[in-house]
Each structure stands twice: as structure tokens, then as C-alpha cells.
Design a protein around this motif. Structure first.
Motif, short mmCIF file in Angstrom:
data_model
loop_
_atom_site.label_atom_id
_atom_site.label_comp_id
_atom_site.label_asym_id
_atom_site.label_seq_id
_atom_site.Cartn_x
_atom_site.Cartn_y
_atom_site.Cartn_z
N LEU A 665 28.00 43.79 46.81
CA LEU A 665 28.64 43.02 45.74
C LEU A 665 28.42 43.75 44.42
CD1 LEU A 665 28.58 39.27 44.98
CD2 LEU A 665 27.69 40.80 43.26
N GLY A 666 29.49 43.89 43.66
CA GLY A 666 29.39 44.42 42.31
C GLY A 666 29.71 43.32 41.31
N SER A 667 28.80 43.07 40.39
CA SER A 667 29.00 42.05 39.35
C SER A 667 29.07 42.79 38.02
CB SER A 667 27.82 41.07 39.38
OG SER A 667 27.93 40.16 38.30
N TYR A 668 30.26 42.82 37.41
CA TYR A 668 30.46 43.73 36.28
C TYR A 668 30.68 42.99 34.96
CZ TYR A 668 30.71 47.29 39.82
OH TYR A 668 30.38 48.11 40.85
N ASP A 669 30.29 43.69 33.91
CA ASP A 669 30.50 43.22 32.55
C ASP A 669 31.19 44.37 31.81
OD1 ASP A 669 30.23 41.83 30.07
OD2 ASP A 669 28.46 43.08 29.64
N CYS A 670 32.51 44.38 31.86
CA CYS A 670 33.29 45.51 31.33
C CYS A 670 34.32 45.02 30.33
CB CYS A 670 33.97 46.26 32.47
SG CYS A 670 32.79 46.97 33.63
N GLY A 671 33.92 44.04 29.52
CA GLY A 671 34.88 43.51 28.55
C GLY A 671 35.96 42.73 29.27
N ARG A 672 37.13 42.73 28.62
CA ARG A 672 38.25 41.99 29.19
C ARG A 672 38.88 42.83 30.30
NH1 ARG A 672 42.92 41.13 24.97
NH2 ARG A 672 44.15 39.42 25.82
N ILE A 673 39.14 42.20 31.43
CA ILE A 673 39.77 42.91 32.54
C ILE A 673 41.29 42.76 32.38
CG2 ILE A 673 40.08 42.96 35.04
CD1 ILE A 673 37.34 44.00 34.08
N LEU A 674 41.98 43.87 32.16
CA LEU A 674 43.41 43.82 31.81
C LEU A 674 44.26 43.46 33.03
CD1 LEU A 674 43.65 46.99 29.53
CD2 LEU A 674 43.15 44.63 28.88
N ASN A 675 43.96 44.10 34.15
CA ASN A 675 44.73 43.83 35.37
C ASN A 675 43.74 43.67 36.53
OD1 ASN A 675 46.26 43.88 37.71
ND2 ASN A 675 47.62 45.53 37.02
N PRO A 676 43.45 42.43 36.91
CA PRO A 676 42.42 42.19 37.93
C PRO A 676 42.68 42.94 39.23
CG PRO A 676 43.11 40.13 36.94
CD PRO A 676 44.04 41.19 36.41
N LYS A 677 43.96 43.11 39.56
CA LYS A 677 44.28 43.74 40.84
C LYS A 677 43.89 45.22 40.84
CE LYS A 677 47.91 43.24 44.23
NZ LYS A 677 49.20 42.57 44.47
N THR A 678 44.32 45.95 39.82
CA THR A 678 44.01 47.38 39.79
C THR A 678 42.54 47.61 39.42
OG1 THR A 678 44.92 47.45 37.55
CG2 THR A 678 46.36 48.16 39.33
N ALA A 679 41.97 46.74 38.58
CA ALA A 679 40.56 46.89 38.22
C ALA A 679 39.67 46.70 39.45
CB ALA A 679 40.17 45.89 37.13
N ARG A 680 39.99 45.69 40.25
CA ARG A 680 39.19 45.43 41.44
C ARG A 680 39.21 46.68 42.35
NH1 ARG A 680 37.61 40.35 42.83
NH2 ARG A 680 39.15 39.39 41.49
N SER A 681 40.37 47.31 42.45
CA SER A 681 40.47 48.52 43.28
C SER A 681 39.64 49.66 42.69
CB SER A 681 41.92 48.97 43.41
OG SER A 681 42.63 48.09 44.24
N GLN A 682 39.61 49.75 41.36
CA GLN A 682 38.79 50.78 40.74
C GLN A 682 37.31 50.56 41.06
OE1 GLN A 682 39.70 53.66 38.42
NE2 GLN A 682 41.09 53.21 40.09
#
Ligand code: MOS
Length: 781
Positions: A665-682
Motif C-alpha cells: 500500500l502506498g499512502s501519498y501526500d502529493c498536493g492536489r491529484i489532478l487526474n486520479p486515474k493516471t496518477a494512480r498508475s504513476q
């Protein structure tokens, strides 16, 4: 002076140093004191939506043209022959059989290659992209085992590959350094990373460590890694009327074009590099010898050239991550307060580049401590120039640091999550700057709860499931926020869109599969108040103004900054065009925002005019603005980072010592997530690469002769589907008010922390502490 005073003094000095360099803020800055950002005044709801990749369908259908797929008329195919010694001279080079082989167009060696300048090395100027300061095929000298010695051009790839196998070279071998032991014996040098010294000292950390009641002090080692993007490096190259066109797979089109222009004594505008699609970059899709050799071979043969590296060719000619040997020592009180934080060590580089693994970067801002000693030194080996590879520095640095913290937690019998939170700094512990946005404790708490961290056995090697030992581990993930200067955007507003209005956004950026073109369209649509299908994004072409590096996890912020600046210029121009007959007449830029296909007064949205109406009245079919992003000054005011907490569960077989990662599990704090779909893949892609780092990836380097021994995916192991469990990703989604769009980078943080989380879980499962990556089963038997 006490240690605390020293820390304060250093912090003060750092802050004053930063302030002294300040220049006036750009008018579109989101730094307090600048004009408010209109994006914050209007939300159109696109940001934060899980938008599918716009290029997805093209790729699935095979309609996306990659670098080595550009059809060029009368094209010749290239194959490279590689040196087999680490250092010396070519004594004889017999190309006669190759020249006589069927289909061969030309054979290029140092004897007939055109005269070329050595490429400008990355980091020496904003436009330099070269991997090393070596001349390319200009003499008989060999600098690494695998250096190209000949280019064969033929009518087909098969003919070129065969002909190159007929080339016979002999060498005059000269002394070389190909073992780490010999390199270390020759002495280490202080390292520079992008011109910056990798040295931070606050207080006398060694003395504090010596006096500490509790301490850990260990050496951690990490091996070489090679780049293995799915798309092999390749380029389709043509000279057209003395100008050079390169269809490449690139993370830096503008810099690449400028550097190649320097190689061939051309003006920058005489070289065009395009890169519409990249099948994975990770820091490896930059300028290497093959693009220059392909252009040179095209020049001497008068034919367009396709140069596509084989998988072996990528290992021979494209650098990867270099090896490290790191010491981490932490001195602490019984309740876990860090008194001394020491993170030092070496990283191997070649004599012709300067790219250490900057493994202390995350340690600089990770934890509060009374004293610090952080440094990286380099040792030199005769090998191919190493380079950036996903989170260079942090990937391997967090392995050492976060393993050591786990070791300290075990020694102190403190929960490793609590130990980390206990040492959470209030401001950057080494620069003294305030954090722009840091919600790592929240990431730790929510991650621990979701993962079920309370199920972890406090005593190692006590959980069994049949023949499997089961354990849990965790680690902090960290990567700096970057936004580099030089970004620009061009916006053309036109009458061709779905409701009579559309916009073309042009940025010299790159789509390597991470969703940049999609996110750029979202940011532009949100910003302009237009629907997604009214937006066209053009990118991946050095003809577009500005320079945007797809690296340092900064591309999205750089694009955002440029789009915001260009949009502000567009609004100013539209207000002027609207004139006195418009409902907007007399309004200042600051009073207006984009909304629903037009401009509106911010506090009186009924006072508006559509883009179409403004353009019609001004009798314009389209208008174009081009603007540079504001200077990226935010990093001078704040300590800015992406943060995360990684949790994993492993099962280690008692019979074979094989490790399987069963949950992560990765729990991230990276500011605002612009596109959850592509960010999750990153995040997921980064974590998968982290699993490879932890358990399998290792370049086998023959220390006798500097030859890479496993240049293929059958012998260099990367995670496959069977190795990867379901990856759970959560994030805080708390916007950073000091970045464009509130976002931090998400491209590289995923790999960080993973190797330590796995190693720590293996310790929890087995009681064995492995400090040498990768953790293969032989080390656990
Ligand atoms: Mo990343 S290693 O900066 O492409």
C-alpha cells in the motif's frame, strides 16, 4: 555554541541566503504578494476527475507512430558494432567483409565519420543534453566496454545486423579501473549533483553519535541498474536541405535539438526533434550516441536512417543507475529522539560524466535531528556514463535511511511508524525553510489504518503460514517538488470547436505514457473554461517554443505554470479585443476569469461575453498568445516535496528462501491529484519498479573487463505480473497553495521507500536483516 544554536544558525543562514537571491515576482505568480491566480477563483470541475488517457485508443489500435516507426522514403537501416575492451585504442578495424555484404549501403567508423563536436553535457547549460564530454566516433580511443565502433547501413535491418557481425576489430588495451575496490583505492572525490555540492553538516554529528545512548551504524549497498523501457531506443533521421529532422523517443526535445545542433555546427532552428510518443522513459530516453551516429551516417550516405537499438544495444550504449555504498548512522535517546543523523557514502561515476546517485537528498528534509552529517562522494570507473533513473538518489537513498530507521526502531522496541512520526520536523531540518505543504503524518496514519498495521507481529520471525514466514514492513517515500525555468506555452483560440470555439495548446513537453497530454488538456480546459473536446494539445516537438524537461517529476508543474501564464496573456488580449461595446468593457485582468466558453466578471458572473462573440466582433478567426512561465521561485521560499508512506507484507519461504510480496500500500501526500486515474498508475508503476529494486534488478558487471554480462531481459530480472500483488494507493489530496494547480509531482515518488519497506518486512518475517540489494534468495538462505 550548542548543537541547537548551530542548527538555528544554519537555518537562519539558509533562509537569508535564499532571500538575498530573490528577484521581483512575476505578475502571474502564485507566491503570496503576486496577483491572485484566476484558477483559484473559478473551478470547472475537471481537475480531480479520473479522465482516461486521450492517446489510449491510438496506442491500442497501433495508430500511434513511435520513433522507429516513422516511414521515411529511401530509408537505410542501421546496426552498431560495439567495442569489447574497457579502455585503449582500436588497433585494426577490418570492415571489408561488411562492406561487401548484400544490401550494405555504407559502413561508418572513426576513419570516415564526419567531423563532429562533442555534445554539451547535461547540466553544464540549460540547453545541454549530452551524456558525457566524449567525442563520438572521432578517433580510435575506447572509453568503455560497449562503445560503438562502427555503424553499418543497409537496405534492411537484417542485412545491417548480418554485415555488422562481419566486422573484425583488434585492440591495444590500456590500464583501466573496472572494479569498485580498485576505484575506492584510488580515492573518492566530493560529489556535485547538477552543480550543487552534496554535503550538509550541522553540528558535530560524529561526536553526538559517539555519545548517544542508542545507535545504529551500518553500511548499505545497491548495485547498478539498467534502463529497460518497453520501447527500445530508436530514431528515424533525415537531412532535408541541410537541416536535420530526428523523430526520436525523447524526454527533452528542445535541449536535444540544441545539443545536436552544436555537434553539427548548425543553428538550433536547423535541427528539429519530434517525439510524439515514448514507450517509457524513466530518465533513460535522453541524448545518447545513437542519435548522433544515426545523423552522421545519414549525412555520409545521403539516405534517411532508422537506427533502432537492440535490447543489448540499450545496455551497451544507454547508461543506467550507478552503484552506491552508503553508511547510515543514527544516534538517539531511549524515547527515540534523533540526536545524530549521519548518511554518507560513495557512488561510482565514469571519468566523462558527473552524475552521482544523490542519495542524501531525502535525508536532508526527512526527519528532525540535533545534528547532521550528510555527504556523497564519487569514485571513478571506466564504464559507460551512468544517468538518471527514476528517482535517482531517493530510490537507493531511502533504502539505506529507511532500513536504518527500522533497525533503530527494533533496537529501541518502538513501533517504526511511531518512531518516524516522533521525529517529524516542523520545518526543513537542514535548510530551515518552512514546508510549503507537508501532511506526511496524515499519510502515515491513514495508511497504517487501511493496511492493518496493528496486525504486525512486534517480534520478528513469529508469524507462520505453513512453510511461509510472514512479516510487515514500512518506509517513508519522498521526492522533491521541482519546477524548472524555461517552460512556455502557446495558446491559439479559434472558431473551429464544438460550440464554435476551440483552443490549441502547444507545449514543448513529452508523453512517455504517464498521461501528460491528457492532464495538459484537463488543465487547459479547466483554465480556459472550455470542454475537453474543444482542446487540442500539441507537444513533443522542438519547433514549439520553450523547453520542458520530462524529468525530475516536474513536467506537469512546468506545463501548468506555462499554461497559466499564457492564459493570463490570452485574457488580457481578449479584454483588449472586446473593446467598449462588450459587457466586459473597463474591467481589469484581475477582475475577470474564464468560464463556460467566455470571460466573466468574477464577482458578477452575469457580466460576461463568450469567446466566439469577442472574436466575431473583432473579426478574428483566431488569436494566438505565447508566454513564458513565471520564474520558479517557490522553491526558494519553501521546502517542497512529495511525501508518502509505504506499507508491505511479505511471505518468505522457509524451504527455498524465496520472497513473495503479498500486499503493498502506498499512502501519498502529493498536493492536489489532478487526474486520479493516471496518477494512480504513476504510483503503481513506481512501486513495481521499487519491487524490482528490492528483489531482483541487478546489472551484472564483469569486474575483470567492464563488460555487462546480462544485457537482456532473460538475465536481467524485472518484476512480471506474477511478482506483483494488488497495489493499494491512497492520498491526502491536500492542495499546496504555492504550486501551479496545487499539485506536487507523482512520477518518481512511487519507487522510493519500496526497497526499504520490503527489506523491513523481510526482517519482520525472518529476523534477517539484508543490507545489500537486491534481496535475492541466496542472501536469505
Ligand atoms: Mo526521471 S529519472 O527525472 O526521468
Amino acid at each position: 555554541m550548542s548543537i541547537v544554536d548551530t542548527v538555528k544558525g544554519a537555518a537562519q543562514a539558509a533562509v537569508q541566503g535564499a532571500m538575498a537571491k530573490l528577484v521581483p515576482l512575476a505578475p502571474d505568480s502564485w507566491i503570496p504578494g503576486g496577483v491572485p491566480d484566476p484558477l483559484k477563483r473559478r473551478q470547472h470541475g475537471l481537475i480531480g476527475k479520473p479522465v482516461s488517457r486521450l492517446d489510449g485508443m491510438l496506442k491500442v489500435k497501433g495508430a500511434a507512430t513511435f520513433a522507429a516507426e516513422f516511414p521515411l522514403e529511401n530509408m537505410a537501416y542501421a546496426a552498431l558494432a560495439y567495442a569489447t575492451i574497457p579502455r585503449g585504442r582500436i588497433a585494426t578495424l577490418d570492415t571489408s567483409a561488411a562492406e561487401a555484404a548484400t544490401g550494405v549501403v555504407a559502413v561508418m567508423t572513426h576513419k570516415n565519420a564526419p567531423r563532429m563536436n562533442a555534445p554539451a553535457v547535461f547540466g553544464t547549460s540549460p540547453s545541454a543534453a549530452g551524456p558525457a564530454d566524449l567525442p563520438i566516433m572521432q578517433d580510435d580511443r575506447i572509453h568503455w566496454n560497449g562503445q560503438p565502433i562502427a555503424v553499418v547501413l543497409a537496405e534492411t535491418q537484417e542485412q545491417a545486423d548480418h554485415a555488422k557481425s562481419l566486422i573484425v576489430a583488434t585492440y591495444a588495451i590500456e590500464p583501466s579501473t573496472t572494479s569498485l575496490a580498485k576505484a575506492k583505492a584510488a580515492g573518492a572525490q566530493p560529489a556535485l549533483f547538477m552543480g550543487e555540492p552534496l554535503l550538509t553538516e550541522i553540528g558535530d554529528a560524529e561526536a553526538v553519535l559517539a555519545a548517544a545512548a542508542h545507535k545504529v551504524d551500518h553500511i548499505y549497498t545497491t548495485p547498478r541498474h539498467n534502463h529497460n523501457a518497453i520501447e527500445l531506443h530508436g530514431a528515424s533521421i533525415a537531412w532535408v536541405d541541410g537541416e536535420l529532422v530526428i523523430h526520436d523517443a525523447s524526454q527533452l526535445v528542445t535541449m536535444e535539438a540544441a545539443t545536436i545542433a552544436g555537434v553539427f555546427d548548425l543553428k538550433p532552428e536547423q535541427v528539429r526533434v519530434t517525439s510524439p510518443y515514448v514507450g517509457g522513459g524513466f530518465g533513460g530516453k535522453c541524448l545518447w550516441d545513437h542519435q548522433i551516429l544515426g545523423a552522421a551516417a545519414a549525412k555520409i550516405s545521403g539516405r534517411p536512417v532508422r537506427i533502432a537499438l537492440t535490447r543489448e544495444g540499450v545496455y551497451r550504449g544507454v547508461g543506467g543507475r550507478t552503484m552506491t555504498e552508503q553508511r547510515v548512522a543514527i544516534g538517539a535517546t531511549a524515547d527515540g529522539h534523533f540526536q545524530a543523523m549521519i548518511h554518507t557514502g560513495i557512488s561510482a561515476v565514469s571519468p566523462h560524466n558527473n552524475m552521482p546517485e544523490a542519495f542524501i537528498m531525502g535525508t536532508r528534509s526527512g526527519y528532525a535531528a540535533d545534528s547532521f552529517k550528510l555527504s556523497v562522494e564519487t569514485v571513478t570507473m571506466n564504464m559507460l556514463a551512468n544517468t538518471f533513473m527514476r528517482a535517482p538518489g531517493e530510490s537507493v537513498g531511502t533504502f539505506a535511511l529507511e532500513s536504518a530507521i527500522d533497525e533503530l526502531a527494533a533496537a529501541l522496541q518502538i513501533d517504526p511508524v511511531e518512531l518516524r512520526i516522533h521525529n517529524e520536523p516542523e520545518k526543513d531540518p537542514t535548510s530551515g525553510l518552512p514546508f510549503s505543504a507537508r501532511h506526511i503524518v496524515e499519510a502515515w496514519r491513514s495508511g497504517a489504518e487501511r493496511f492493518g498495521w496493528d496486525q504486525r507481529s512486534k517480534t520478528p520471525a513469529t508469524r507462520r503460514d505453513g512453510e511461509w514466514m510472514v512479516g510487515m514492513g514500512c518506509a517513508t517515500a519522498t521526492y522533491p517538488y521541482n519546477r524548472m525555468p524555461g517552460a512556455a506555452a502557446r495558446i491559439t483560440l479559434h472558431r473551429d470547436g464544438p460550440d464554435g470555439v476551440g483552443a490549441i495548446i502547444e507545449v514543448a513537453a513529452h508523453e512517455m505514457g504517464m498521461g501528460t497530454s491528457t492532464t495538459t488538456a484537463m488543465v487547459a480546459a479547466e483554465r480556459l473554461g472550455l470542454p475537453m473536446d474543444a482542446i487540442e494539445v500539441r507537444y513533443g516537438d522542438s519547433n514549439i517554443p520553450g523547453a520542458i524537461l520530462a524529468g525530475g517529476s516536474q513536467q506537469t508543474a512546468a506545463i501548468g505554470g506555462a499554461v497559466i501564464a499564457a492564459h493570463n496573456a490570452l485574457v488580457a488580449k481578449l479584454l483588449k479585443l472586446a473593446g467598449n461595446d462588450s459587457p466586459l468593457a473597463g474591467l481589469a485582468l484581475e477582475e475577470v476569469g474564464s468560464e463556460d466558453g467566455g470571460l466573466a466578471k468574477l464577482d458578477e458572473p452575469t457580466r460576461r461575453e463568450g469567446y466566439a462573440s469577442i472574436l466575431d466582433r473583432a473579426q478574428c478567426d483566431s488569436i494566438t498568445v505565447e508566454e513564458n512561465a513565471s520564474q520558479p521561485l517557490e522553491s526558494m521560499h519553501w521546502s517542497m516535496h512529495s511525501h508518502g508512506a509505504v506499507f508491505c507484507e511479505v511471505r518468505v519461504n522457509t524451504v527455498t528462501a524465496e520472497t513473495r510480496v503479498s500486499r503493498i500500500l502506498g499512502s501519498y501526500d502529493c498536493g492536489r491529484i489532478l487526474n486520479p486515474k493516471t496518477a494512480r498508475s504513476q504510483f503503481r508503476g513506481g512501486i513495481i519498479m521499487g519491487l524490482g529494486l528490492a528483489l531482483m534488478e541487478e546489472t551484472q558487471f564483469d569486474e575483470r573487463n567492464g563488460r555487462i554480462m546480462n544485457p537482456s531481459l532473460s538475465e536481467y530480472h524485472v518484476p512480471v505480473h506474477m511478482d506483483v500483488p494488488e497495489i493499494d494507493i491512497i492520498w491526502t489530496d491536500i492542495a499546496d497553495p504555492h504550486t501551479p494547480m496545487g499539485a506536487h509531482g507523482v512520477g518518481e515518488i512511487g519507487i522510493t521507500g519500496v526497497a526499504a519497506a520490503v527489506a523491513n518486512a523481510i526482517y519482520n518475517a525472518t529476523g534477517k536483516r539484508i543490507r545489500d540489494l537486491p534481496i535475492t534468495l541466496d542472501k536469505l538462505l
